[in-house]
Design a protein around this motif. Structure first.
Motif, PDB file in Angstrom:
ATOM      1  N   PHE A 197       0.825  -1.198   0.000  1.00 37.36           N
ATOM      2  CA  PHE A 197       0.000   0.000   0.000  1.00 37.36           C
ATOM      3  C   PHE A 197       0.863   1.253   0.000  1.00 37.36           C
ATOM      4  CE2 PHE A 197      -2.106   3.488   2.188  1.00 37.36           C
ATOM      5  CZ  PHE A 197      -3.251   3.615   1.424  1.00 37.36           C
ATOM      6  N   HIS A 198       1.868   1.280   0.872  1.00 35.64           N
ATOM      7  CA  HIS A 198       2.715   2.462   0.964  1.00 35.64           C
ATOM      8  C   HIS A 198       3.508   2.674  -0.323  1.00 35.64           C
ATOM      9  CE1 HIS A 198       4.357   5.646   3.468  1.00 35.64           C
ATOM     10  NE2 HIS A 198       5.534   5.393   2.936  1.00 35.64           N
ATOM     11  N   THR A 199       3.956   1.600  -0.933  1.00 36.28           N
ATOM     12  CA  THR A 199       4.699   1.716  -2.187  1.00 36.28           C
ATOM     13  C   THR A 199       3.807   2.236  -3.309  1.00 36.28           C
ATOM     14  OG1 THR A 199       6.147  -0.091  -1.520  1.00 36.28           O
ATOM     15  CG2 THR A 199       6.079   0.441  -3.868  1.00 36.28           C
ATOM     16  N   LEU A 200       2.632   1.626  -3.466  1.00 40.97           N
ATOM     17  CA  LEU A 200       1.744   2.040  -4.556  1.00 40.97           C
ATOM     18  C   LEU A 200       1.186   3.443  -4.332  1.00 40.97           C
ATOM     19  CD1 LEU A 200      -0.075  -1.355  -5.086  1.00 40.97           C
ATOM     20  CD2 LEU A 200       1.565  -0.277  -6.621  1.00 40.97           C
ATOM     21  N   ASN A 201       0.868   3.785  -3.109  1.00 40.62           N
ATOM     22  CA  ASN A 201       0.382   5.139  -2.840  1.00 40.62           C
ATOM     23  C   ASN A 201       1.517   6.155  -2.981  1.00 40.62           C
ATOM     24  OD1 ASN A 201      -1.931   6.663  -2.361  1.00 40.62           O
ATOM     25  ND2 ASN A 201      -1.425   6.897  -0.204  1.00 40.62           N
ATOM     26  N   GLY A 202       2.749   5.738  -2.719  1.00 44.97           N
ATOM     27  CA  GLY A 202       3.895   6.613  -2.962  1.00 44.97           C
ATOM     28  C   GLY A 202       4.063   6.909  -4.436  1.00 44.97           C
ATOM     29  N   ILE A 203       3.813   5.898  -5.289  1.00 42.78           N
ATOM     30  CA  ILE A 203       3.842   6.122  -6.737  1.00 42.78           C
ATOM     31  C   ILE A 203       2.735   7.099  -7.131  1.00 42.78           C
ATOM     32  CG2 ILE A 203       3.485   4.993  -8.974  1.00 42.78           C
ATOM     33  CD1 ILE A 203       4.841   2.493  -7.683  1.00 42.78           C
ATOM     34  N   TYR A 212     -10.321   9.867  -6.795  1.00 40.09           N
ATOM     35  CA  TYR A 212     -11.057   8.690  -6.338  1.00 40.09           C
ATOM     36  C   TYR A 212     -10.657   7.444  -7.142  1.00 40.09           C
ATOM     37  CZ  TYR A 212     -14.134  11.011  -3.050  1.00 40.09           C
ATOM     38  OH  TYR A 212     -14.616  11.675  -1.953  1.00 40.09           O
ATOM     39  N   ARG A 213     -10.511   7.593  -8.460  1.00 40.24           N
ATOM     40  CA  ARG A 213     -10.159   6.438  -9.296  1.00 40.24           C
ATOM     41  C   ARG A 213      -8.786   5.893  -8.930  1.00 40.24           C
ATOM     42  NH1 ARG A 213     -10.927   8.556 -14.045  1.00 40.24           N
ATOM     43  NH2 ARG A 213      -8.767   9.138 -14.414  1.00 40.24           N
ATOM     44  N   THR A 214      -7.809   6.780  -8.766  1.00 40.59           N
ATOM     45  CA  THR A 214      -6.466   6.301  -8.397  1.00 40.59           C
ATOM     46  C   THR A 214      -6.458   5.745  -6.973  1.00 40.59           C
ATOM     47  OG1 THR A 214      -5.809   8.539  -7.718  1.00 40.59           O
ATOM     48  CG2 THR A 214      -5.273   7.854  -9.979  1.00 40.59           C
ATOM     49  N   GLY A 215      -7.298   6.300  -6.100  1.00 38.64           N
ATOM     50  CA  GLY A 215      -7.391   5.770  -4.743  1.00 38.64           C
ATOM     51  C   GLY A 215      -7.916   4.344  -4.729  1.00 38.64           C
ATOM     52  N   TYR A 216      -9.014   4.116  -5.450  1.00 35.97           N
ATOM     53  CA  TYR A 216      -9.554   2.752  -5.533  1.00 35.97           C
ATOM     54  C   TYR A 216      -8.579   1.809  -6.230  1.00 35.97           C
ATOM     55  CZ  TYR A 216     -14.108   4.384  -3.928  1.00 35.97           C
ATOM     56  OH  TYR A 216     -15.126   4.898  -3.178  1.00 35.97           O
ATOM     57  N   THR A 217      -7.835   2.320  -7.211  1.00 33.19           N
ATOM     58  CA  THR A 217      -6.842   1.490  -7.905  1.00 33.19           C
ATOM     59  C   THR A 217      -5.730   1.079  -6.944  1.00 33.19           C
ATOM     60  OG1 THR A 217      -7.315   2.634  -9.978  1.00 33.19           O
ATOM     61  CG2 THR A 217      -5.245   1.415  -9.860  1.00 33.19           C
ATOM     62  N   VAL A 218      -5.260   2.012  -6.140  1.00 29.27           N
ATOM     63  CA  VAL A 218      -4.205   1.702  -5.171  1.00 29.27           C
ATOM     64  C   VAL A 218      -4.700   0.681  -4.153  1.00 29.27           C
ATOM     65  CG1 VAL A 218      -2.893   2.674  -3.233  1.00 29.27           C
ATOM     66  CG2 VAL A 218      -2.888   3.820  -5.428  1.00 29.27           C
ATOM     67  N   ILE A 219      -5.922   0.847  -3.674  1.00 24.76           N
ATOM     68  CA  ILE A 219      -6.464  -0.110  -2.699  1.00 24.76           C
ATOM     69  C   ILE A 219      -6.571  -1.497  -3.326  1.00 24.76           C
ATOM     70  CG2 ILE A 219      -8.513  -0.737  -1.370  1.00 24.76           C
ATOM     71  CD1 ILE A 219      -8.979   2.286  -0.964  1.00 24.76           C
ATOM     72  N   GLY A 220      -7.131  -1.568  -4.535  1.00 22.02           N
ATOM     73  CA  GLY A 220      -7.285  -2.859  -5.208  1.00 22.02           C
ATOM     74  C   GLY A 220      -5.959  -3.534  -5.495  1.00 22.02           C
ATOM     75  N   LEU A 221      -5.021  -2.779  -6.051  1.00 16.03           N
ATOM     76  CA  LEU A 221      -3.705  -3.361  -6.354  1.00 16.03           C
ATOM     77  C   LEU A 221      -2.958  -3.753  -5.085  1.00 16.03           C
ATOM     78  CD1 LEU A 221      -2.452  -1.115  -9.298  1.00 16.03           C
ATOM     79  CD2 LEU A 221      -3.166  -3.505  -9.392  1.00 16.03           C
ATOM     80  N   SER A 222      -3.154  -3.010  -4.012  1.00 17.58           N
ATOM     81  CA  SER A 222      -2.496  -3.358  -2.743  1.00 17.58           C
ATOM     82  C   SER A 222      -3.023  -4.685  -2.216  1.00 17.58           C
ATOM     83  CB  SER A 222      -2.731  -2.266  -1.699  1.00 17.58           C
ATOM     84  OG  SER A 222      -2.151  -1.062  -2.099  1.00 17.58           O
ATOM     85  N   ILE A 223      -4.320  -4.870  -2.294  1.00 17.45           N
ATOM     86  CA  ILE A 223      -4.906  -6.140  -1.837  1.00 17.45           C
ATOM     87  C   ILE A 223      -4.447  -7.285  -2.712  1.00 17.45           C
ATOM     88  CG2 ILE A 223      -7.078  -7.395  -1.588  1.00 17.45           C
ATOM     89  CD1 ILE A 223      -8.327  -4.725  -0.671  1.00 17.45           C
ATOM     90  N   ILE A 224      -4.437  -7.091  -4.027  1.00 18.49           N
ATOM     91  CA  ILE A 224      -4.023  -8.158  -4.951  1.00 18.49           C
ATOM     92  C   ILE A 224      -2.556  -8.524  -4.735  1.00 18.49           C
ATOM     93  CG2 ILE A 224      -3.590  -8.661  -7.394  1.00 18.49           C
ATOM     94  CD1 ILE A 224      -6.171  -7.043  -7.984  1.00 18.49           C
ATOM     95  N   THR A 225      -1.686  -7.518  -4.652  1.00 19.36           N
ATOM     96  CA  THR A 225      -0.265  -7.832  -4.461  1.00 19.36           C
ATOM     97  C   THR A 225       0.003  -8.429  -3.087  1.00 19.36           C
ATOM     98  OG1 THR A 225       0.164  -5.543  -3.781  1.00 19.36           O
ATOM     99  CG2 THR A 225       0.573  -6.097  -6.089  1.00 19.36           C
ATOM    100  N   SER A 226      -0.734  -7.996  -2.085  1.00 16.99           N
ATOM    101  CA  SER A 226      -0.548  -8.569  -0.739  1.00 16.99           C
ATOM    102  C   SER A 226      -0.994 -10.022  -0.703  1.00 16.99           C
ATOM    103  CB  SER A 226      -1.322  -7.760   0.292  1.00 16.99           C
ATOM    104  OG  SER A 226      -0.835  -6.458   0.346  1.00 16.99           O
ATOM    105  N   LEU A 227      -2.119 -10.317  -1.348  1.00  8.02           N
ATOM    106  CA  LEU A 227      -2.574 -11.712  -1.414  1.00  8.02           C
ATOM    107  C   LEU A 227      -1.585 -12.567  -2.197  1.00  8.02           C
ATOM    108  CD1 LEU A 227      -6.399 -11.246  -1.996  1.00  8.02           C
ATOM    109  CD2 LEU A 227      -5.280 -12.186   0.049  1.00  8.02           C
ATOM    110  N   ALA A 228      -1.046 -12.018  -3.281  1.00 10.37           N
ATOM    111  CA  ALA A 228      -0.060 -12.757  -4.073  1.00 10.37           C
ATOM    112  C   ALA A 228       1.180 -13.050  -3.243  1.00 10.37           C
ATOM    113  CB  ALA A 228       0.287 -11.968  -5.332  1.00 10.37           C
ATOM    114  N   VAL A 229       1.666 -12.056  -2.539  1.00 10.06           N
ATOM    115  CA  VAL A 229       2.863 -12.263  -1.708  1.00 10.06           C
ATOM    116  C   VAL A 229       2.563 -13.238  -0.584  1.00 10.06           C
ATOM    117  CG1 VAL A 229       4.376 -11.094  -0.051  1.00 10.06           C
ATOM    118  CG2 VAL A 229       3.954 -10.068  -2.275  1.00 10.06           C
ATOM    119  N   ALA A 230       1.389 -13.111   0.035  1.00 13.68           N
ATOM    120  CA  ALA A 230       1.079 -13.935   1.199  1.00 13.68           C
ATOM    121  C   ALA A 230       0.862 -15.404   0.845  1.00 13.68           C
ATOM    122  CB  ALA A 230      -0.171 -13.387   1.900  1.00 13.68           C
TER     123      ALA A 230
END
Length: 170
Positions: A126-132, A149-167
């Motif tokens: 989340f911090h990395t993607l929101n930093g971008i 709003y669109r970039t906010g929802y994109t960051v949240i979605g990508l953060s969840i997807i990448t976190s699930l992938a890593v986990a």
């Protein structure tokens, strides 16, 4: 510091003969105490039927507000965690395999380990993607409300997807 140096230079202060009055010559004496001022402030607000100063409870929560708070929180949390881990690595006896074996000996299930991995990977992603996203803003782009709003929802979605992938894939 600059104000102090400018004041001292204007007064021609000599180091061998200090003038202490220079530093407080322009200070005005206080007529009232802070408590009296505070009481006058609240009495005036009560008389005019004004609400309390704005607080988080009066705002309608929005995605940008939550993203900003979370971004700052993850930054503080990650820097604190990295500092604590570095300090622990320096101070604690033993080495990394010793503590890894200690964690394995706890015999926690795979779901709890996956949840712990997600809990560790989400703040980082989340911090990395929101930093971008903030770097994009530094370029002067993406400031219109729909884009925010669109970039906010994109960051949240990508953060969840990448976190699930890593986990669950690592």
């Amino acid at each position: 510091m600059a104000l102090l140096l400018r004041t001292l230079a204007r007064q021609g202060v000599c180091l061998s003969r200090p003038h202490y009055g220079v530093l407080y010559r322009h200070a005005a004496p206080m007529g009232t105490t802070a408590k009296e001022e505070m009481n006058k402030f609240w009495a005036k607000n009560t008389k005019l039927n004004r609400p309390m100063s704005p607080h988080l409870t009066i705002y309608k929560w929005s995605v940008p507000m939550v993203m900003s708070i979370t971004f700052r929180g993850t930054g503080v949390g990650l820097s604190g965690a990295i500092s604590a881990f570095a300090l622990a690595a320096l101070v604690l006896p033993g080495n990394y395999p010793h503590y890894l074996d200690l964690i394995h000996s706890l015999s926690v299930g795979p779901y709890l380990i996956g949840l712990a991995k997600f809990g560790l990977s989400f703040p980082v992603s989340f911090h990395t993607l929101n930093g971008i996203r903030h770097l994009w803003w530094d370029l002067g782009k993406g400031f219109r409300i729909p884009e925010v709003y669109r970039t906010g929802y994109t960051v949240i979605g990508l953060s969840i997807i990448t976190s699930l992938a890593v986990a669950f894939l690592l």
